[in-house]
Design an enzyme around this catalytic site. Structure first.
Site, mmCIF file in Angstrom:
data_model
loop_
_atom_site.group_PDB
_atom_site.id
_atom_site.type_symbol
_atom_site.label_atom_id
_atom_site.label_comp_id
_atom_site.label_asym_id
_atom_site.label_seq_id
_atom_site.Cartn_x
_atom_site.Cartn_y
_atom_site.Cartn_z
ATOM 1 N N TYR A 192 0.750 -1.337 0.108
ATOM 2 C CA TYR A 192 -0.030 0.177 -0.074
ATOM 3 C C TYR A 192 1.025 1.174 0.066
ATOM 4 O O TYR A 192 0.782 2.184 -0.902
ATOM 5 C CB TYR A 192 -0.902 0.111 1.341
ATOM 6 C CG TYR A 192 -1.830 1.242 1.073
ATOM 7 C CD1 TYR A 192 -3.169 1.138 0.612
ATOM 8 C CD2 TYR A 192 -1.458 2.348 1.897
ATOM 9 C CE1 TYR A 192 -4.044 2.512 0.791
ATOM 10 C CE2 TYR A 192 -2.248 3.204 1.973
ATOM 11 C CZ TYR A 192 -3.501 3.398 1.263
ATOM 12 O OH TYR A 192 -4.381 4.493 1.178
ATOM 13 N N TRP A 232 -7.554 4.260 -10.478
ATOM 14 C CA TRP A 232 -6.720 4.043 -9.181
ATOM 15 C C TRP A 232 -7.496 3.147 -7.923
ATOM 16 O O TRP A 232 -6.750 2.243 -7.429
ATOM 17 C CB TRP A 232 -6.469 5.505 -8.613
ATOM 18 C CG TRP A 232 -5.806 5.589 -7.138
ATOM 19 C CD1 TRP A 232 -6.486 5.472 -5.838
ATOM 20 C CD2 TRP A 232 -4.328 5.086 -6.980
ATOM 21 N NE1 TRP A 232 -5.321 5.475 -4.922
ATOM 22 C CE2 TRP A 232 -4.109 5.442 -5.667
ATOM 23 C CE3 TRP A 232 -3.337 5.011 -7.951
ATOM 24 C CZ2 TRP A 232 -2.954 5.300 -5.231
ATOM 25 C CZ3 TRP A 232 -2.026 5.174 -7.338
ATOM 26 C CH2 TRP A 232 -1.989 5.178 -5.947
ATOM 27 N N TRP A 233 -8.944 3.110 -8.126
ATOM 28 C CA TRP A 233 -9.577 2.281 -6.924
ATOM 29 C C TRP A 233 -9.235 0.880 -7.351
ATOM 30 O O TRP A 233 -8.966 0.001 -6.480
ATOM 31 C CB TRP A 233 -10.927 2.508 -6.914
ATOM 32 C CG TRP A 233 -11.355 4.027 -6.319
ATOM 33 C CD1 TRP A 233 -10.535 4.818 -5.543
ATOM 34 C CD2 TRP A 233 -12.647 4.650 -6.628
ATOM 35 N NE1 TRP A 233 -11.266 5.812 -5.149
ATOM 36 C CE2 TRP A 233 -12.351 5.759 -5.775
ATOM 37 C CE3 TRP A 233 -13.880 4.210 -7.002
ATOM 38 C CZ2 TRP A 233 -13.711 6.801 -5.670
ATOM 39 C CZ3 TRP A 233 -14.629 5.288 -7.010
ATOM 40 C CH2 TRP A 233 -14.656 6.382 -6.085
ATOM 41 N N HIS A 237 1.925 4.252 -3.141
ATOM 42 C CA HIS A 237 1.540 5.879 -3.003
ATOM 43 C C HIS A 237 3.228 6.357 -3.008
ATOM 44 O O HIS A 237 3.078 7.709 -2.816
ATOM 45 C CB HIS A 237 1.133 5.897 -1.376
ATOM 46 C CG HIS A 237 -0.260 5.644 -1.572
ATOM 47 N ND1 HIS A 237 -0.844 4.334 -1.388
ATOM 48 C CD2 HIS A 237 -1.462 6.670 -1.622
ATOM 49 C CE1 HIS A 237 -2.150 4.572 -1.336
ATOM 50 N NE2 HIS A 237 -2.481 5.691 -1.475
ATOM 51 N N TYR A 258 -3.083 16.846 1.464
ATOM 52 C CA TYR A 258 -3.722 15.498 1.442
ATOM 53 C C TYR A 258 -2.666 14.495 1.991
ATOM 54 O O TYR A 258 -1.496 14.241 1.343
ATOM 55 C CB TYR A 258 -4.344 15.068 0.150
ATOM 56 C CG TYR A 258 -5.023 13.564 0.014
ATOM 57 C CD1 TYR A 258 -5.433 13.012 1.170
ATOM 58 C CD2 TYR A 258 -5.706 13.421 -1.219
ATOM 59 C CE1 TYR A 258 -6.315 11.892 1.071
ATOM 60 C CE2 TYR A 258 -6.697 12.418 -1.057
ATOM 61 C CZ TYR A 258 -6.827 11.600 -0.237
ATOM 62 O OH TYR A 258 -7.667 10.423 -0.338
#
Length: 104
Positions: free
Chosen positions: A18, A76-77, A22, A41
């Site tokens: 994960y 992306w999801w 990113h 963000y």
């Protein structure tokens, strides 16, 4: 600015992947976020619970919500779907948080 916070989670054993996905996020996704008024963000991982705490400053709720309809967000999801719980539309399962304190 509107401050948004929400929690998500990552499946056991997928915390490192994960984080790797990113570093960095896709430039097209970053540009889409910026174009929709997203600032500052951040996502934080609680290592013991695998809970993800996300914080963003946004200019407008409607523009924030519109991100979900973009092709890059939906891509992306799908890209992240094997790492975290997802809804039927492939969006991550997320719970919005209510702000109870802020020091400016």
């Amino acid at each position: 600015m509107i401050r948004k916070a929400f929690v998500m989670s990552v499946h056991p054993g997928h915390e490192a992947e994960y984080a790797r996905r990113h570093q960095p996020i896709w430039e097209e996704l970053a540009a889409t976020l910026r174009a929709h008024g997203v600032h500052n963000y951040s996502i934080f991982l609680h290592p013991e619970t695998r809970q993800l705490f996300a914080y963003a400053e946004i200019e407008d709720e409607a523009r924030w919500n519109a991100i979900a309809q973009t092709a890059i967000c939906q891509k992306w999801w799908k890209h992240m779907g094997d790492l975290m719980p997802a809804n039927p539309d492939t969006s991550p399962v997320a719970l919005g948080l209510k702000e109870v304190f802020h020091l400016a």
